[in-house]
Enzyme design. Structure first.
Site, PDB file in Angstrom:
ATOM      1  N   GLN A 189       0.845  -1.206   0.000  1.00 49.10           N
ATOM      2  CA  GLN A 189       0.000   0.000   0.000  1.00 49.10           C
ATOM      3  C   GLN A 189       0.876   1.250   0.000  1.00 49.10           C
ATOM      4  OE1 GLN A 189      -2.948  -0.126   3.172  1.00 49.10           O
ATOM      5  NE2 GLN A 189      -3.021  -2.352   3.074  1.00 49.10           N
ATOM      6  N   GLY A 201      37.624 -13.230 -18.143  1.00 49.38           N
ATOM      7  CA  GLY A 201      38.091 -12.466 -17.003  1.00 49.38           C
ATOM      8  C   GLY A 201      39.253 -11.570 -17.366  1.00 49.38           C
ATOM      9  N   CYS A 259      36.923 -17.199 -23.850  1.00 48.72           N
ATOM     10  CA  CYS A 259      37.747 -15.988 -23.890  1.00 48.72           C
ATOM     11  C   CYS A 259      39.025 -16.200 -23.069  1.00 48.72           C
ATOM     12  CB  CYS A 259      36.930 -14.793 -23.441  1.00 48.72           C
ATOM     13  SG  CYS A 259      37.536 -13.256 -24.133  1.00 48.72           S
ATOM     14  N   GLY A 294      39.397 -18.211 -20.819  1.00 43.25           N
ATOM     15  CA  GLY A 294      39.474 -19.665 -20.671  1.00 43.25           C
ATOM     16  C   GLY A 294      40.135 -20.339 -21.865  1.00 43.25           C
ATOM     17  N   ARG A 328      40.889  -7.924 -25.353  1.00 42.32           N
ATOM     18  CA  ARG A 328      41.958  -7.127 -25.939  1.00 42.32           C
ATOM     19  C   ARG A 328      43.058  -7.995 -26.531  1.00 42.32           C
ATOM     20  NH1 ARG A 328      41.651  -4.242 -21.160  1.00 42.32           N
ATOM     21  NH2 ARG A 328      40.380  -2.416 -21.612  1.00 42.32           N
ATOM     22  N   HIS A 339      32.250 -15.017 -26.812  1.00 38.66           N
ATOM     23  CA  HIS A 339      31.389 -15.304 -25.655  1.00 38.66           C
ATOM     24  C   HIS A 339      30.038 -15.866 -26.093  1.00 38.66           C
ATOM     25  CE1 HIS A 339      33.758 -13.360 -22.434  1.00 38.66           C
ATOM     26  NE2 HIS A 339      34.213 -12.616 -23.421  1.00 38.66           N
ATOM     27  N   GLU A 382      27.920 -17.422 -24.441  1.00 36.77           N
ATOM     28  CA  GLU A 382      26.898 -17.384 -23.386  1.00 36.77           C
ATOM     29  C   GLU A 382      25.872 -16.274 -23.595  1.00 36.77           C
ATOM     30  OE1 GLU A 382      30.074 -16.544 -23.044  1.00 36.77           O
ATOM     31  OE2 GLU A 382      30.442 -15.056 -21.482  1.00 36.77           O
TER      32      GLU A 382
HETATM   33  N1  GLN Z   1      41.632 -10.453 -20.390  1.00 38.38           N
HETATM   34  C1  GLN Z   1      41.553 -11.120 -21.649  1.00 38.38           C
HETATM   35  C2  GLN Z   1      41.632 -10.141 -22.797  1.00 38.38           C
HETATM   36  O1  GLN Z   1      41.433  -8.981 -22.630  1.00 38.38           O
HETATM   37  C3  GLN Z   1      40.280 -11.936 -21.744  1.00 38.38           C
HETATM   38  C4  GLN Z   1      39.040 -11.108 -21.713  1.00 38.38           C
HETATM   39  C5  GLN Z   1      37.810 -11.928 -21.455  1.00 38.38           C
HETATM   40  O2  GLN Z   1      37.902 -13.065 -21.023  1.00 38.38           O
HETATM   41  N2  GLN Z   1      36.646 -11.363 -21.668  1.00 38.38           N
HETATM   42  O3  GLN Z   1      41.902 -10.544 -23.910  1.00 38.38           O
END
Ligand code: GLN
Length: 544
Positions: free
Chosen positions: A193, A362, A389, A391, A470, A515, A517
């Protein structure tokens, strides 16, 4: 037809506003309408690209390379309209453009104010999404934050003006609140409310109320809420706790006729509803058999949202493959402390170990060596491995160190001076110091070689996925890598960049620079996630 639905929230945050907005989107799409989703974020960051995954969760990337809030990921999983820069509006962007216009003299010397200038900018951005495509029927605008927050006020004021200007049937307010349960099991409607009162004070009378509650609200409670909030009883819905999956929520709303009531209020003729893919997905979910344990070896393990799209994609793959996926979150730093990955990952581990390993994307050095250990362990023990990536880069570092015997093999992201920079910046990026816009971002094409796992997954050579990185596989080491057996199985169309690597003599060990995902849906799992989980499932079954 251009209609607007504003979804706001009250009482407290994290009620699932994004899921509610997306579920409504899915239902309207099921009715054949063309839906666009927009997120208004009251924070002052211009975009989510610079925000820490520890605090804010993952950065979701759209086709056009915009780094957005993870809410856009929800929209992508529930609805099918295109998402781009225009679908994410932040206070930072709004102020940035108003201030730029002021500096350029665009306001002709007038005093620039929150109302009307900031609110006009918000309105024009929302209206731009509606106009982008003449086929668009409805724009669903989710307003971040909770009513009562200082930061959300300009967005709610913009919503009020659009509702006022568009007329009753062309713009609706959907408000989400919480019905808490107090000791003794009693459900309390008072916060709801108050929340609606807060909306009314801002000049917005909600048309639809969605109440988060432990159980489905009975008729009497809904009538009471309706009476005190100036609404109709049939406009009060419950989003009750479920033990299945958030992907059942569109069907739960459908059963309560949410879409019918919304369409009636908007004066849209109620077309036949087609939710077949959603029902089929729930049937598959209910007939899942057995489970696989997937070790996610990464660095942002404490916050579930940090790898949100990866976890969701694993879940989608489990639905598709008929097996439950248990997430085993492993902080890669833990693997650095011990030289036996087996004690954490293998069958002798306290929790029984994992059936497959996924190393997600990462940035930064911390925990990298632990990820390399996880990759080496999966490679040597023939455990299915999926690298995304970072990984994938980790797979290449492991191969350099442990197969080619280059102890210093590394990415120049982590060791600038290494003699074996197997992952490095593109030559032409070497001198770029400004970290602002040097990333490879957004949708691009990958071409897969035949006779590979990646080709088997996508069933076509030309693959479109999104990037956010990158560093790249260093081409000067291609020859050594190939000669020692590493399979390079997909490339950019000009062959210039390596997009996928696969382990030889291994059931399923694959890493991609992109990516996948971000494009996975509960009703259409990402092909690579699907095949990864299928490989894990098959290996586990064969072991029995
Ligand atoms: N750090 C890595 C790069 O910049 C991988 C980036 C990521 O996993 N999104 O290439």
């Amino acid at each position: 037809m251009n209609k607007f639905i504003f979804v706001s929230g009250g009482v407290c945050s994290s009620l699932g506003k994004g899921v509610a907005a997306s579920s409504l989107g899915a239902l309207l799409e099921g009715r054949g309408l063309n839906v666009r989703m927009v997120k208004c974020d009251p924070y002052i960051n211009v975009d989510a690209g610079t925000m820490s995954p520890y605090q804010h969760g993952e950065v979701y990337v759209t086709d056009d390379g915009t780094e957005t809030d993870l809410d856009l990921g929800n929209y992508a999983r529930f609805t099918s309209g295109p998402l781009s820069r225009a679908n994410s509006i932040t206070t930072g962007q709004v102020y940035e453009s108003v201030i730029r216009k002021e500096r350029e003299g665009g306001y002709l010397g007038r005093c620039v104010q929150v109302i009307p200038h900031i609110t006009d900018e918000i309105k024009s951005r929302i209206q731009a999404v509606a106009k982008e495509d003449s086929e668009t029927d409805v724009v669903i605008v989710e307003i971040g934050g909770t009513v009562g927050d200082i930061e959300s006020i300009p967005f709610l004021e913009a919503a009020r003006q659009i509702i006022h200007e568009s007329g009753k049937t062309n713009a609706l307010s959907v408000h989400l609140t919480l019905i808490p349960e107090v000791a003794g099991g009693e459900l309390k409607t008072k916060p709801t409310q108050h929340s609606v009162k807060a909306m009314q004070e801002l000049g917005i009378q909600p048309d639809i109320l969605i109440c988060r509650a432990p159980v489905k609200l009975d008729e009497g409670t809904r009538r009471k809420i309706a009476l005190f909030t100036n609404m109709e009883t049939d406009a009060v819905f419950t989003s009750y706790d479920i033990d299945t999956t958030i992907y059942e929520i569109p069907l739960i709303f459908f059963d309560q006729k949410l879409d019918q009531v919304v369409l009636k209020k908007m004066g849209v003729e109620c077309r036949h509803s087609d939710l077949k893919p959603w029902y089929a997905m729930m049937d598959k979910f209910r007939s899942q058999q057995g489970k696989v344990r997937i070790g996610i070896v990464g660095k942002y393990m404490d916050l579930h949202d940090a790898y949100k799209s990866v976890y969701e994609a694993l879940f989608h793959a489990g639905i598709e493959d008929g097996v439950k996926v248990e997430l085993v979150k492993i902080d890669s730093a833990r693997l650095e402390e011990t030289d036996t990955a087996d004690g954490i990952l293998g069958p002798r581990a306290a929790d029984g170990g994992v059936d497959g390993i996924l190393v997600p994307g990462g940035f930064g050095q911390r925990g990298i060596n632990g990820m390399v250990r996880a990759a080496a362990w999966a490679r040597n023990n023939k455990i299915p491995y999926f690298g995304i990536c970072l990984g994938m880069q980790v797979m290449v570092i492991d191969w350099g160190r442990n197969v080619l015997g280059w102890d210093d093999a590394d990415s120049t992201e982590f060791d600038r001076g290494t003699g074996h920079p197997v992952i490095s910046l593109l030559e032409d990026q070497m001198d770029i110091k400004d970290y602002g816009a040097t990333m490879r971002l957004g949708k691009s094409e990958t071409v897969a070689e035949s006779g590979t796992h990646i080709m088997e997954a996508y069933k076509e050579r030309n693959i479109w996925e999104r990037h956010r990185h990158r560093y790249e596989f260093a081409n000067i080491f291609r020859k050594d890598m190939i000669e020692s057996g590493l399979r390079l199985t997909a490339f950019t169309p000009d062959g210039g960049l390596v997009e996928c690597v696969e382990w030889p003599d291994h059931p399923w060990g694959l890493g991609v620079q992109f990516h996948p995902e971000f494009k996975s849906k509960p009703t259409a799992a990402s092909p690579l996630f699907r095949d990864f989980i299928a490989a894990v499932r098959d290996r586990k079954q064969a072991q029995r």
